[in-house]
Design an enzyme around this catalytic site. Sequence first.
Site, PDB file in Angstrom:
ATOM      1  CG  ASP A 132      -1.499   1.561   1.697  1.00 53.64           C
ATOM      2  OD1 ASP A 132      -2.485   0.970   0.316  1.00 53.64           O
ATOM      3  OD2 ASP A 132      -1.781   1.546   2.703  1.00 53.64           O
ATOM      4  CD  GLU A 149      -2.918   2.298  -3.418  1.00 56.02           C
ATOM      5  OE1 GLU A 149      -3.526   3.101  -3.833  1.00 56.02           O
ATOM      6  OE2 GLU A 149      -1.680   2.487  -2.864  1.00 56.02           O
TER       7      GLU A 149
END
Length: 637
Positions: free
Chosen positions: A315, A368
């Site tokens: 993330d 990401e």
Amino acid sequence: MYQFTETDCYYFGQATHYDIYKKMGAHFRTVQGQKGVCFTVWAPHAREVYVIGEFNGWNEHANRMERVKPEEMGVYETFIPDVKEGQLYKYLIISDTGEYLYKADPYASYAEMRPGTASAVADTEHFKWTDGVWMKKRDSMTQEELLTKPMAIYECHPGSWMRHPGRMDDGFYSYRELAKTLIDYVCEMGYTHIELMGISEYPFDGSWGYQVTGYYAPTSRYGTPADFAYFVNECHKKKIGVILDWVPAHFPKDAHGLANFDGHPLYEYADPRKGEHPDWGTKIFDYGKNEVKNFLIGSALMWVDNYHIDGLRVDAVASMLYLNYGKQDGQWVPNKYGGKENLEAIEFFKHINTLITGRYPGVAMIAEESTAWPNVTGSAEKDGLNFTYKWNMGWMHDFIDYMKLDPYFRKDNHNKMTFAMSYNYAENYILVLSHDEVVHLKCSMLRKMSGLEGDKFRNLMAGYAFMMGHSGKKLLFMGQEFAQAEEWSEKRELDWYLLDNPNHKKVQDWMKELLHIYKGNRCLYEQDNNWNGFEWINADDAERSIFSFIRKSKDGKNNLIFVINFTPMERTDYRLGVPVKKNYKLILNSEDPKFGGSDTNRPTTYKAQESPCDGQPYSIPYSLPPFGVAVFKFSYI
């Protein structure tokens, strides 16, 4: 004294103690014939450290920990007899200023159910795995082979996928219940992987698991570590891969967590200009400190090794790469060359990605990453970050912008749907329609569509067909496969009752058909990252807002043509250019009655005619319905 040796300290200090999760934390051991638990924690600035818990009546001075040699490393350890599985504990850390800090174990294998904040003793070394066939196949695969396999990911928040109605507690399905329901659903739909949000332990439901306090602990919301292992095991037995969201970018300031762990900044950068996200209210890991890097690397290795996880979706990568991410002038510190790049985070990524993909070449490391940072999936040897895949955020933004438009204006924005192919081979991409796109007043995918209610569904079906045909692996957030009407909320389950409505059911059936076509045709995945696998037939039909393209297999025998009409206009005179004088089998038609259409007499086989069209030597006539989608199968051989 009991388990953490000087050799362990050395490797820990070098960020290369790759089995650190087997040494730090709480582990069952037998010492001098006595069974108990050995506790080990890193707190170099502490004056004293104690273990307090249910086993000693939370007596603050009953079990003092000793510094192991070399003492300057700051590792503390003690052995406590007769500690039982499931018993709660914390570390009492007395700082160098005399402050009493009550901290959860950073390396804990399990945690108390929120709102409690204690750690819990758990045996994570004796799971009974029966996924040997899956693991043997996975571990014999290379990263290059992994790129040629299908990957259709169902992104899922377990706590809101489905809930038990009328229960006094949260109504969460347990890991074992999800193993019976969620896995069967994913298999039936045709996905290849489940990506789970919020598995690493976290205190606040509203963070969705992106503010982690337990980097080594499956959340207790849905059961025990053994229950989670059972879920993964069942996924593998049914040939479903498991990907976890993993958050090495930042951590919360909760008093029991990592922040100022021993009375000083330990896991975070000491300078708040480097160590805090002003927008998020969280701390940033100190990637220049070897023990912190080892903590994060050990967490990733633990999930892959101990829980057989098949991929980690990392993330907020951009927030790690840029020192000025989310910050104003004066809120950040340039690197030693005066730049905005976090050189320590770059080195960390190269280290962890090379390590994991080298040890477990069948495991995917997924970034990401929301900027144009180059070479994210390039090799470390060529100064890349060595991720396996990168989320294609550019494609996602362009796709959604286009799909939200009234069809009248799409002709002026045609390039939004073609632009991604101009850079497609710069990285190994995953096309994503994730949870981030259906929260915070962004509307569900259905509500983003223009037009009246019926057109919204047909628009969405056309969009999903474009996504599934386009180069790149796929990810769709839960609920969007049946056109969830409302925004997602972690506070309630998906609106499954919508499947009683024929419009929602036909979208689900459509998505299921697309997924099975995707898995069943290697042309859709084996050449995602080179031009040999994709060819535009007509990328310039802006006036009619029609896209047509070919997906090709390596051997030329398994090829598909996608034709998609993004307007409500019927094109009765449409003619499709085709490359060879062969028969073309219609394998998907959006006007099929099973998807709510009215086509009952349309042919299923079309023979190419010697009539050049779209720059192709042959063509076939095909009456294209409003928002019509057609997929044809053919062979070059």
